[in-house]
Design an enzyme around this catalytic site. Structure first.
Site, PDB file in Angstrom:
ATOM      1  CE  LYS A 191      -2.260  -1.806   3.442  1.00 23.18           C
ATOM      2  NZ  LYS A 191      -3.376  -2.306   4.487  1.00 23.18           N
TER       3      LYS A 191
ATOM      4  CG  ASP B 192      -6.871  -5.183   7.346  1.00 23.27           C
ATOM      5  OD1 ASP B 192      -6.288  -6.699   7.183  1.00 23.27           O
ATOM      6  OD2 ASP B 192      -7.057  -4.275   6.863  1.00 23.27           O
TER       7      ASP B 192
HETATM    8  C1  BGC Z   1      -1.977  -6.128   3.083  1.00 22.43           C
HETATM    9  C2  BGC Z   1      -2.891  -7.053   3.864  1.00 22.43           C
HETATM   10  C3  BGC Z   1      -4.157  -6.235   4.284  1.00 22.43           C
HETATM   11  C4  BGC Z   1      -4.833  -5.580   3.219  1.00 22.43           C
HETATM   12  C5  BGC Z   1      -6.046  -4.612   3.561  1.00 22.43           C
HETATM   13  C6  BGC Z   1      -2.840  -5.364   1.937  1.00 22.43           C
HETATM   14  O1  BGC Z   1      -2.101  -4.550   1.392  1.00 22.43           O
HETATM   15  O2  BGC Z   1      -1.077  -6.927   2.272  1.00 22.43           O
HETATM   16  O3  BGC Z   1      -2.239  -7.757   5.020  1.00 22.43           O
HETATM   17  O4  BGC Z   1      -5.044  -7.016   4.874  1.00 22.43           O
HETATM   18  O5  BGC Z   1      -3.671  -4.678   2.456  1.00 22.43           O
HETATM   19  O6  BGC Z   1      -5.718  -3.936   4.488  1.00 22.43           O
END
Ligand code: BGC
Length: 556
Positions: free
Chosen positions: A257, A292
């Protein structure tokens, strides 16, 4: 000040054309990054705040344009939140013929007919099995959460949750009262993470989090009681791929992200938090480290025993589900009394059989993690706006979508955000004036009606693809569970708990997702599958898991 000006203008007659100072992009961005907003859960939500702030601030805009006419939106046609604006419109409604072939090819490349969706669902199920067989067996990491028992309702006491998701982190406390009283009280606070910390060092980030937690803990009082002699316990929701080593420890595999923080990958994130809490002089204990999705599943399950799967569709995306221990060949020596455990799929890394375009490939190549998180880059909130921007830029450059010149701002990566797409797609006015104002305010684009319609087609294409693929992913998980235990899923009511700003705030996306699930499963099977929004479940879920993994649990 600007917002106040706007309100004053609103009282004035509708047709008055006023010039006010439009805040620069940097100004509006910084507001978002440093501002607090209590209802946001992640970057996308925060981006929504940004959008609302921008709507307020950019209320009255006069577009300098060589075009012929100008118009003002009549009061009755305006949405409640719509700013008053007066802008000029190009007199010609024609769009260059050069746009049509780009649009046709784009739609063709994004198409998700039923056979493709079935293929994606099957591939998801196959990849899940391969990831469960052996570590590194597929794109899907299929991470063991060490959550083997889900909340029962008997949980009692005061617990904290700390949620690091996208650009925000949240702190929450909850007083649990067992089966009769359930959640007696909750309080939370949310803080945006300053942009520079997303690219800083591990210590800087964890110090920031620990200091936010310390400030929040200081304000405890009222209905919240900690029995004497106990430490405050925390459920730590950490929404990035972590290789769990126990319920309260785990090694960060990589950031996603858009985070690029040095010094955390390969480290135990709970140890990082503990060290930061020590530096703050804060004596609290992490009892559960959860993704999450896992927090959402636990939170939803607290109220509904039929919850079997949880999906996050926000800035990023992921899914987890309840798995039988005997269906996990890679398990070694881990015993669960319940015979079941929650598996975090990390499905954002899935990549099999996706209908990708040249725009996806270019965006991926330009990203900080090329070749990774392909499903996430195709369906999640961080990326949908950027894909649309890339398509519009090509249409502007090669098809003169917005006239002879290419609007400069449109070349800025991530200038168009997914909340902007959603706001445009909710525009029901004849002139598509919301679309017009967003294109103008965000991307510096002046547009005629035909161009606005094309923009909407591009948005819809990308949102339809995202929603339908997310639906196919969900079916893949359900299918895998059903194949292992006939009747577990389709023979009875099964709930998929959903959370995340994209799912919550983009009605078209949600509809495409649900329709795709129905289309793939057929009416009969899909009748039992309930896809349900669990707002902010992961915070409560993490505190419930802190409770069920409390070192004082036997005192209940
Ligand atoms: C992460 C996950 C997370 C998801 C939603 C992804 O980029 O790798 O661990 O659950 O985003 O937040």
């Amino acid at each position: 000040m600007i917002a106040r000006n706007w309100r004053r203008h609103l009282v004035l007659a509708c047709s008055i054309k006023v010039n006010i100072n439009v805040p620069s992009q940097a100004e509006t961005l910084s507001k978002t990054k440093t501002g607090k907003h209590r209802t946001c859960t992640d970057l996308l939500d925060c981006a929504y705040c940004h959008h609302h702030q921008q709507e307020e601030a950019m209320s009255t805009v006069t577009a300098a344009s060589p075009a012929a006419g100008s118009f003002c939106i009549p009061r009755s046609r305006r949405r409640i939140n719509m700013p008053r604006f007066t802008m000029t419109v190009r007199s010609s409604n024609a769009v260059s013929v050069g746009v049509a072939p780009i649009l046709t090819k784009f739609k063709h490349d994004c198409a998700t007919p039923l056979p493709l969706l079935r293929h994606v669902a099957d591939a998801m199920a196959t990849d899940m099995r391969a990831g469960l067989a052996v570590d590194g067996g597929s794109d899907l990491k299929m991470i063991l959460s060490y959550v083997d028992t889900l909340p029962t309702g008997n949980e009692r006491g005061l617990f904290y949750a700390l949620d690091l998701g996208g650009t925000n982190f949240r702190v929450l406390r909850v007083q649990l009262g067992g089966k009769e009283e359930r959640v007696i009280a909750t309080e939370f606070d949310q803080v945006s993470i300053p942009q520079e910390l997303m690219f800083g060092t591990s210590e800087e980030l964890f110090d920031f989090i620990a200091s936010g937690l310390a400030k929040f803990a200081e304000k405890e009082g009222g209905k919240f009681h900690l029995p004497p002699g106990r430490k405050r316990e925390i459920g730590f929701t950490f929404s990035f791929p972590v290789r769990q080593t126990s319920i309260d420890s785990g090694i960060l595999i990589k950031w996603t992200k858009g985070f690029a923080i040095s010094g955390t990958a390969g480290r135990d994130v709970v140890a990082c938090l503990n060290e930061a809490m020590d530096r703050q002089g804060l004596d609290m204990r992490v009892s559960a480290l959860v993704n999450d999705t896992v927090g959402t599943l636990a939170g939803a399950r607290y109220w509904d025993d039929d919850v079997m799967v949880a999906v996050i569709l926000g800035t990023g995306t992921n899914a987890c589900y309840v798995e039988r221990m005997d269906a996990i060949p890679k398990l070694q020596g881990h015993v669960s009394p319940s015979g079941r455990t929650i598996v975090n799929t990390e499905w954002g890394a899935f990549s099999n059989g996706l209908p990708l375009t040249v725009f996806d490939r270019d965006m991926d190549a330009a990203s900080i993690n090329p070749g990774e998180q392909i499903f996430e880059k195709t369906i999640s909130g961080m990326y949908l706006g950027e894909i649309v921007r890339r398509v519009l830029l090509k249409m502007a450059a090669e098809g003169s979508l917005f006239g002879e010149s290419v609007p400069e701002k449109l070349s800025t990566p991530f200038v168009l955000r997914t909340p902007d797409l959603s706001a445009m797609q909710q525009d029901t006015s004849d002139d598509l004036n919301v679309v017009g104002s967003i294109l103008y305010n965000i991307a510096g684009v002046e547009s005629n009606l035909s161009a606005r319609k094309i923009v909407l087609e591009v948005c819809d294409t990308i949102v339809m693809r995202g929603g339908r693929l997310a639906g196919a992913g969900i079916v893949g998980i359900l299918q895998k569970m059903e194949e292992d235990s006939t009747g577990l899923i389709f023979g009875k009511r099964t709930v998929v708990a959903m959370d995340g700003g994209l799912y919550e705030h983009y009605p078209q996306y949600k509809r495409y997702l649900k329709d795709a699930v129905k289309e793939i499963l057929g009416l009969e099977k899909s009748k039992n599958v309930v896809i349900e929004h669990t707002k902010d479940g992961s915070g409560i879920g993490a505190s419930l898991l802190a409770a069920s993994n409390s070192k004082y649990e036997h005192d209940f």
